[in-house]
Every structure is written in C-alpha cells, then in structure tokens.
Enzyme design. Sequence first.
Site, PDB file in Angstrom:
ATOM      1  N   ASP A   7       0.911 -36.386  27.186  1.00 52.80           N
ATOM      2  CA  ASP A   7      -0.243 -37.222  27.622  1.00 52.80           C
ATOM      3  C   ASP A   7      -1.321 -37.013  26.221  1.00 52.80           C
ATOM      4  O   ASP A   7      -0.935 -36.345  25.299  1.00 52.80           O
ATOM      5  CB  ASP A   7      -0.911 -36.162  28.770  1.00 52.80           C
ATOM      6  N   SER A   8      -2.288 -37.843  26.467  1.00 46.56           N
ATOM      7  CA  SER A   8      -3.302 -37.932  25.342  1.00 46.56           C
ATOM      8  C   SER A   8      -3.837 -36.499  25.034  1.00 46.56           C
ATOM      9  O   SER A   8      -4.343 -36.210  23.938  1.00 46.56           O
ATOM     10  CB  SER A   8      -4.362 -38.975  25.630  1.00 46.56           C
ATOM     11  N   CYS A  70       0.680 -40.113  31.264  1.00 40.77           N
ATOM     12  CA  CYS A  70      -0.624 -40.692  31.047  1.00 40.77           C
ATOM     13  C   CYS A  70      -0.388 -42.167  31.378  1.00 40.77           C
ATOM     14  O   CYS A  70       0.270 -42.831  31.071  1.00 40.77           O
ATOM     15  CB  CYS A  70      -0.910 -40.815  29.457  1.00 40.77           C
ATOM     16  N   GLU A 162     -11.861 -32.880  28.857  1.00 36.73           N
ATOM     17  CA  GLU A 162     -11.387 -32.348  27.597  1.00 36.73           C
ATOM     18  C   GLU A 162     -12.229 -31.208  26.974  1.00 36.73           C
ATOM     19  O   GLU A 162     -11.850 -30.268  26.346  1.00 36.73           O
ATOM     20  CB  GLU A 162     -11.028 -33.393  26.675  1.00 36.73           C
ATOM     21  N   CYS A 194      -5.360 -41.763  36.478  1.00 34.72           N
ATOM     22  CA  CYS A 194      -5.267 -41.100  35.320  1.00 34.72           C
ATOM     23  C   CYS A 194      -5.132 -39.577  35.729  1.00 34.72           C
ATOM     24  O   CYS A 194      -5.689 -39.030  36.552  1.00 34.72           O
ATOM     25  CB  CYS A 194      -6.979 -41.186  34.740  1.00 34.72           C
ATOM     26  N   HIS A 196      -5.590 -37.015  34.225  1.00 33.06           N
ATOM     27  CA  HIS A 196      -6.633 -35.879  34.363  1.00 33.06           C
ATOM     28  C   HIS A 196      -7.492 -35.648  35.628  1.00 33.06           C
ATOM     29  O   HIS A 196      -7.872 -34.901  35.772  1.00 33.06           O
ATOM     30  CB  HIS A 196      -7.594 -36.362  33.205  1.00 33.06           C
TER      31      HIS A 196
HETATM   32  N1  DGL Z   1      -4.597 -38.811  31.289  1.00 33.00           N
HETATM   33  C1  DGL Z   1      -4.573 -40.182  30.646  1.00 33.00           C
HETATM   34  C2  DGL Z   1      -4.574 -41.142  31.663  1.00 33.00           C
HETATM   35  O1  DGL Z   1      -3.640 -40.977  32.811  1.00 33.00           O
HETATM   36  C3  DGL Z   1      -6.150 -39.903  30.130  1.00 33.00           C
HETATM   37  C4  DGL Z   1      -6.181 -41.120  29.110  1.00 33.00           C
HETATM   38  C5  DGL Z   1      -7.272 -40.933  28.091  1.00 33.00           C
HETATM   39  O2  DGL Z   1      -7.144 -40.260  27.304  1.00 33.00           O
HETATM   40  O3  DGL Z   1      -8.282 -41.597  28.382  1.00 33.00           O
HETATM   41  O4  DGL Z   1      -4.793 -42.221  31.440  1.00 33.00           O
END
Ligand code: DGL
Length: 269
Positions: A7-8, A70, A162, A194, A196
């Site tokens: 993931d990011s 992600c 974050e 997403c 998150h």
């Molecule tokens: N968890 C990422 C997703 O599912 C987040 C993306 C981001 O870093 O903006 O899109």
Amino acid sequence: MAVGIFDSGLGGLTVLEAAQKRLPDVDFLYFGDNARAPYGVRDAEDVYQLTKSAVADMWDKGCDLVILACNTASAAALRRMQEGGLPAGKRVLGVFVPLIEALTERQWGDNSPPREVEVKHVALFATPATVASRAFQRELAFRAIGVDVEAQACGGVVDAIEDGDMILAEALVRSHVDALKRKMPHPEAAILGCTHYPLMEQTFQEALGPDVKVFSQGSLVADSLADYLQRHPNMYGNGGGGFFTTGNPGRVSDRATQFLRREITFQAA
Ligand code: DGL
C-alpha cells in the site's frame, strides 16, 4: 516466500489484518510507501512508476505474489504492469475485483456476461485518483447492468489517517458523506474504495445510516486470496515476512500498533 501486501501507506494493514485471520499459516510481507503517501493526489503516471518500483523491491525481497492492497495503485498500475509483462514466476493482483464480485453477487472469477443485480444505487468513496480513473465503473460494467454509481473523491482523509489525526479524518468523512448524499440522497450500498477507509468504517456507517450496506475490502480480498492460493499452491507464502516502510519506521510502527491494537514493528525498506 511470503505473500506481499503493498500500500502507499497504512491502509493496506486493513487487508493484511483480514488476510492473516483468514490464512493464519501464510507468512506476509507488508510494504508501505509511507514516504510518498498519499498516492491519491498524484497523476496516474506517477502512481504507476511508484507502484512498479515498490513491487520490484518486494520481488527482490523474495515475494512471488504481491497484492496491491491500494485501490489507487490497482486503478493506475495493475493492468499496465500485467500487460507490460511480469518477471518469470511473479504475480500481482489488485483489490477491485473481489469487491465488485461481492457487490454483483458473483462467485470469484465468474466471468459470465453482465446481468441485472439487486443494488441499483451505489455510492463510491475513494481517493481523487481512483475516482478520476473510473476503474471501478469499468470493472462494474463488465459484471452488472443498470447500476447507478455516484463517486465521491474523499480529499484529505488519507493524509489525516497517515498523520494519526482521527478527529480530522472523522470530520472529513462526515463532510464527504454529506456531499455524496446531496448528489445521491438514497444509496442502497456504499463502497469503501480505499483501503484506508475501513479504519473509519464506523463513521461512514453512522453518517450513511443503518439502511446502507457498507462494503469494505479486508475480508473480501482475504477470501479471494484464500481461493487463489488454493488454486496456485506454489504461491503459498512461507518464511521471509515482516513490515517494511519507506517512511520513518518508528513513527509508522506507532501508528500501525494503534490501528491494529497489537505491537507492529516496521523496518526501513
Ligand atoms: N490505501 C490507498 C487506496 O486504497 C490510499 C491511496 C493514497 O495513498 O492516497 O487507495
């Protein structure tokens, strides 16, 4: 070697958590590109390049199978990476399809023509980049007809999570749900598009009301991974797991420990 979860940042932990519960014997290697999060405000080329380089690093660390946990990376990079050719024996999977299969009442991998489904009005909450890609609508159109999707780009939510600012994250979620409801007053289902956002699932559900069915990816992706591993036992991860970040390992470990309510220790990627 371990199954990779990318993931990011911290969002993929919601997928990791469900996958570990579903597959307790599998070792996982988690990679968060926290130094470069959020991806959701970047353009598609940038997301593709960052994802490609992180996944290459995970392959170097020994993963054969990497899940892009992600949506932003899945939308911008998955198809391009698969079409561009992967190194021998390496595989990369995304998180859209299991979610859409659940929404459209399909078994995993059912590729029969699109058909009418129960839900007609669907709210999609995702990052600006995922919304702009229209990847969700494209995948849905392969499987269902007559579904009206209203997408809400949830600017700021990933940054707040974050940063560990859950009060800000909650306020932003409520305002994004209000904005969505102005466009679609009565969604029947809501997609947390997403990884998150499941960390804020309760707030989404409260703001949407009890009649809206909220779909989030953790357990859906875990179930489809279990199915995939049964069909591809050579990808079964054993040994070599751990938590890696491009960000500050101490800071990222603290946040991850707070979210998963168990001690998580990241090391520098
Ligand atoms: N968890 C990422 C997703 O599912 C987040 C993306 C981001 O870093 O903006 O899109």
